[in-house]
Design an enzyme around this catalytic site. Structure first.
Site, PDB file in Angstrom:
ATOM      1  N   LYS A  52       5.721  -9.685 -11.044  1.00  0.00           N
ATOM      2  CA  LYS A  52       6.036 -10.594  -9.684  1.00  0.00           C
ATOM      3  C   LYS A  52       5.304  -9.869  -8.488  1.00  0.00           C
ATOM      4  O   LYS A  52       4.479 -10.403  -7.612  1.00  0.00           O
ATOM      5  CB  LYS A  52       7.320 -10.726  -9.374  1.00  0.00           C
ATOM      6  N   ASN A  53       5.478  -8.625  -8.417  1.00  0.00           N
ATOM      7  CA  ASN A  53       5.017  -7.839  -7.147  1.00  0.00           C
ATOM      8  C   ASN A  53       3.327  -7.384  -7.322  1.00  0.00           C
ATOM      9  O   ASN A  53       3.059  -6.917  -6.245  1.00  0.00           O
ATOM     10  CB  ASN A  53       5.795  -6.618  -6.921  1.00  0.00           C
ATOM     11  N   CYS A 112      16.020 -10.054   4.683  1.00  0.00           N
ATOM     12  CA  CYS A 112      16.784 -10.633   3.270  1.00  0.00           C
ATOM     13  C   CYS A 112      18.041  -9.763   3.353  1.00  0.00           C
ATOM     14  O   CYS A 112      18.278  -8.862   4.081  1.00  0.00           O
ATOM     15  CB  CYS A 112      16.005 -10.530   2.388  1.00  0.00           C
ATOM     16  N   ARG A 159      13.692  -5.740   6.713  1.00  0.00           N
ATOM     17  CA  ARG A 159      12.378  -6.038   6.328  1.00  0.00           C
ATOM     18  C   ARG A 159      11.255  -6.038   7.735  1.00  0.00           C
ATOM     19  O   ARG A 159      10.671  -7.297   7.599  1.00  0.00           O
ATOM     20  CB  ARG A 159      12.208  -7.112   5.495  1.00  0.00           C
ATOM     21  N   ASP A 212      13.528  -0.639  -6.879  1.00  0.00           N
ATOM     22  CA  ASP A 212      13.948  -2.023  -7.570  1.00  0.00           C
ATOM     23  C   ASP A 212      14.241  -1.662  -8.924  1.00  0.00           C
ATOM     24  O   ASP A 212      14.796  -2.676  -9.721  1.00  0.00           O
ATOM     25  CB  ASP A 212      12.296  -2.575  -7.849  1.00  0.00           C
ATOM     26  N   VAL A 232      15.085   3.563   0.374  1.00  0.00           N
ATOM     27  CA  VAL A 232      14.059   2.668   0.948  1.00  0.00           C
ATOM     28  C   VAL A 232      14.610   1.442   1.804  1.00  0.00           C
ATOM     29  O   VAL A 232      13.979   1.172   2.941  1.00  0.00           O
ATOM     30  CB  VAL A 232      13.236   2.114  -0.488  1.00  0.00           C
ATOM     31  N   ARG A 250      13.886 -15.774  -9.405  1.00  0.00           N
ATOM     32  CA  ARG A 250      12.765 -15.110  -8.523  1.00  0.00           C
ATOM     33  C   ARG A 250      11.832 -14.198  -9.191  1.00  0.00           C
ATOM     34  O   ARG A 250      10.810 -14.083  -9.200  1.00  0.00           O
ATOM     35  CB  ARG A 250      13.185 -14.597  -7.292  1.00  0.00           C
TER      36      ARG A 250
HETATM   37  C1  EPZ Z   1       7.370  -4.667  -1.977  1.00  0.00           C
HETATM   38  O1  EPZ Z   1       8.349  -5.340  -0.662  1.00  0.00           O
HETATM   39  C2  EPZ Z   1       8.304  -5.496  -2.923  1.00  0.00           C
HETATM   40  N1  EPZ Z   1       8.021  -6.802  -3.065  1.00  0.00           N
HETATM   41  C3  EPZ Z   1       9.936  -4.955  -3.105  1.00  0.00           C
HETATM   42  O2  EPZ Z   1      10.277  -5.758  -4.399  1.00  0.00           O
HETATM   43  C4  EPZ Z   1       9.921  -3.538  -3.147  1.00  0.00           C
HETATM   44  O3  EPZ Z   1      11.242  -3.332  -3.045  1.00  0.00           O
HETATM   45  C5  EPZ Z   1       9.183  -2.708  -1.915  1.00  0.00           C
HETATM   46  O4  EPZ Z   1       7.906  -3.186  -2.141  1.00  0.00           O
HETATM   47  C6  EPZ Z   1       9.394  -1.295  -2.073  1.00  0.00           C
HETATM   48  O5  EPZ Z   1       8.763  -0.937  -3.191  1.00  0.00           O
HETATM   49  C7  EPZ Z   1       6.724  -7.504  -3.263  1.00  0.00           C
HETATM   50  O6  EPZ Z   1       5.960  -6.551  -3.696  1.00  0.00           O
HETATM   51  C8  EPZ Z   1       6.725  -8.670  -3.107  1.00  0.00           C
HETATM   52  P1  EPZ Z   1       7.709  -2.332   1.993  1.00  0.00           P
HETATM   53  P2  EPZ Z   1       7.721  -4.601   0.714  1.00  0.00           P
HETATM   54  O7  EPZ Z   1       6.760  -2.842   2.722  1.00  0.00           O
HETATM   55  O8  EPZ Z   1       6.349  -4.626   0.816  1.00  0.00           O
HETATM   56  C9  EPZ Z   1      10.043  -0.690   5.863  1.00  0.00           C
HETATM   57  C10 EPZ Z   1      11.784  -6.868  -5.601  1.00  0.00           C
HETATM   58  O9  EPZ Z   1      13.025  -6.640  -5.635  1.00  0.00           O
HETATM   59  N2  EPZ Z   1       8.830  -1.257   6.752  1.00  0.00           N
HETATM   60  O10 EPZ Z   1       7.217  -1.163   1.068  1.00  0.00           O
HETATM   61  O11 EPZ Z   1       8.429  -5.640   1.810  1.00  0.00           O
HETATM   62  C11 EPZ Z   1      10.950  -1.396   5.187  1.00  0.00           C
HETATM   63  O12 EPZ Z   1      11.885  -1.929   6.442  1.00  0.00           O
HETATM   64  C12 EPZ Z   1      11.272  -6.625  -4.419  1.00  0.00           C
HETATM   65  O13 EPZ Z   1      10.848  -7.126  -6.533  1.00  0.00           O
HETATM   66  C13 EPZ Z   1       8.746  -0.957   8.101  1.00  0.00           C
HETATM   67  O14 EPZ Z   1       9.624  -0.142   8.520  1.00  0.00           O
HETATM   68  O15 EPZ Z   1       8.280  -3.270   0.897  1.00  0.00           O
HETATM   69  C14 EPZ Z   1      11.501  -0.936   4.394  1.00  0.00           C
HETATM   70  O16 EPZ Z   1      12.695  -0.117   4.468  1.00  0.00           O
HETATM   71  C15 EPZ Z   1      12.525  -6.329  -3.295  1.00  0.00           C
HETATM   72  N3  EPZ Z   1       7.556  -1.593   8.695  1.00  0.00           N
HETATM   73  C16 EPZ Z   1      10.385  -0.088   3.587  1.00  0.00           C
HETATM   74  O17 EPZ Z   1       9.544   0.064   4.530  1.00  0.00           O
HETATM   75  C17 EPZ Z   1       6.893  -2.486   8.020  1.00  0.00           C
HETATM   76  O18 EPZ Z   1       5.979  -2.927   8.621  1.00  0.00           O
HETATM   77  C18 EPZ Z   1       9.725  -0.558   2.151  1.00  0.00           C
HETATM   78  O19 EPZ Z   1       9.006  -1.712   2.746  1.00  0.00           O
HETATM   79  C19 EPZ Z   1       6.972  -2.678   6.525  1.00  0.00           C
HETATM   80  C20 EPZ Z   1       8.061  -2.097   5.831  1.00  0.00           C
END
Ligand code: EPZ
Length: 423
Positions: free
Chosen positions: A23-24, A120, A125, A309, A331, A401
């Site tokens: 999915k990711n 969420c 996020r 995850d 995270v 999902r």
């Molecule tokens: C991706 O989300 C995945 N989703 C998530 O999977 C996964 O948990 C996450 O990466 C971490 O591996 C998809 O790929 C669709 P991040 P993403 O940006 O891109 C902070 C699942 O269960 N952050 O790496 O949204 C944020 O708050 C889902 O399959 C900022 O502060 O993750 C978080 O604490 C859940 N500013 C951390 O980084 C930003 O601009 C990780 O977020 C962006 C992120």
């Protein structure tokens, strides 16, 4: 209301299970198809998941043709006549991952209007790193009425340092940089396998992306990109979920086509516990005897650390291992909700901000429990396999999902599980 019902307590999962495309991986790959000015892009090994249907709608909303052949697990996209640069709230609000269309639309059209994704249940996020990186490349970003508007007649290559190796920000900025003028360097970039899968597609489309999988990405901008064919990488989180399911039921399961390299942080923790994990020609085999397993301490980190995850699923394994295990979630700020539900099944746990202490090995009883997010759903179902008596899991829209035929696959391994009350 739909629910999954599990008769647990005696389950020992045995046999083989196949995993789907990730999915990711497929969600950013779909966003990347927006960049192709000539020809079609075909994605193979696409998982049939509700998030995929949502992303298809987001891309279609831009005037782009998207065909999903579910029998073949294939999506074909033709973005030649891409006309609209606005991704509307009705789609983006359904899935925050849609934000990764912002970079491709801006790079292709010079302007993008994308609705701010909501938070969420697992965290707020934010997208500050996405926006800061685009501004570094010359974009003018304004926010009004819940929408983000980004404008740049032509993005310019820039040196970007990500405060946090955000997966989404790395993807958005990598895609935007493919059509920018000059060189972009992204430091402290995310290193997940899904980032590599995306970079390979972009290079097949004519981009010049180097260093994917390391903490430094270099992208040399090109004039235009064309369609390509590409396979979605296997879902390492679905694979890891079945590996944990086998471990916590004293099972013997071959997770077919799973990639050892993509699951190394999880495998090293399973081995530390005393689970038998071996690589075979057909995939990864997991065997265990629960009463011989030892408690462990785990901390989630960006790849190649232990994946957030897999955190919820792994706490279900900790719940059956005698002794005190600890899980530190670094995270996301609110990703222990499944433990509240597992308490209702008799789990003894203390949650102290980012740390959960799990007193495992107690007897767990079946109960009615409610999913709060995608990975929590899987964790509650796995806990139902080992709890004495019947467990009922509701709010299955979260599960759908990210897992395809989850209960069927568990039933195929010997679980007594069914889904009923469908619409
Ligand atoms: C991706 O989300 C995945 N989703 C998530 O999977 C996964 O948990 C996450 O990466 C971490 O591996 C998809 O790929 C669709 P991040 P993403 O940006 O891109 C902070 C699942 O269960 N952050 O790496 O949204 C944020 O708050 C889902 O399959 C900022 O502060 O993750 C978080 O604490 C859940 N500013 C951390 O980084 C930003 O601009 C990780 O977020 C962006 C992120």
């Amino acid at each position: 209301m739909e629910q999954i019902i599990i008769d647990g307590g005696q389950t020992r999962l045995q046999g083989e299970v196949t995993i789907e495309g990730a999915k990711n991986a497929v969600l950013p790959l779909l966003a990347a198809t927006i960049l192709a000015k000539d020809g079609q892009t075909t994605l193979r090994h696409v998982p049939i998941l509700s998030d995929v249907f949502v992303m298809n709608d987001v891309v279609r909303g831009l005037g782009i043709t998207v065909d999903f052949n579910q029998e073949q697990n294939e999506i074909t996209v033709d973005a030649t006549n891409f006309i609209d640069h606005t991704a509307p709230y009705e789609y983006v609000s359904r899935m925050r991952a849609s934000i990764v269309v912002l970079g491709p639309i801006l790079a292709r059209c010079g302007e993008a209007v994308v609705s701010m994704p909501g938070g969420c249940s697992i965290g707020s996020r934010p997208i500050d790193l996405h926006l800061k990186g685009l501004e570094a490349m010359g974009a003018e970003i304004t926010q009004f009425g819940g929408d983000i508007t980004a404008k740049a007649a032509k993005l310019k290559g820039a040196n970007i340092y990500l405060d946090f190796p955000s997966v989404g920000a790395t993807q958005n900025l990598m895609m935007a940089a493919t059509l920018a003028e000059g060189k972009t360097v992204i430091e402290n970039a995310a290193r997940e396998p899904e980032i590599v899968n995306l970079a390979v597609l972009l290079n097949k489309m004519g981009a010049d992306v180097r260093g994917a999988g390391t903490e430094t990405l270099t992208i040399i901008g090109v004039k235009r990109l064309h369609g390509a064919e590409h396979d979605v990488v296997q879902d390492r989180i679905e694979a890891g979920t079945f590996m944990v399911a086998a471990a916590m039921t004293s099972g013997d399961v071959l997770v077919k086509d799973a990639i050892w390299e993509h699951n190394r942080p999880l495998i090293s923790k399973l081995l530390e516990m005393g689970v038998e994990v071996t690589e075979e020609a057909g995939g990864i085999r997991v065997r265990s005897t629960v009463q011989n397993l030892k408690p462990v301490s785990v901390k989630t980190l960006p790849h190649p650390g232990f994946p957030t995850d897999m955190q919820a699923q792994f706490t279900a394994l900790m719940a059956v291992v005698k002794g005190e295990s600890s899980m530190i979630e670094t995270v996301f700020e609110n990703r222990f909700q499944h433990l509240e539900e597992m308490r209702r099944m008799g789990l003894h746990t203390e949650i102290l901000r980012d740390t959960a202490l799990i007193h495992g090995g107690g007897n767990l009883q079946g109960a009615k429990v409610m999913s709060t997010d995608l990975r929590a759903s899987a964790a509650l179902i796995l806990t139902g396999l080992v709890a004495q008596g019947q467990t009922t899991v509701t709010k299955l829209e979260h599960l759908d999902r990210g897992y395809y035929q989850f209960h069927e696959k568990l039933a195929g391994l010997g679980a007594s599980i069914r889904r009923e009350g469908g619409a």
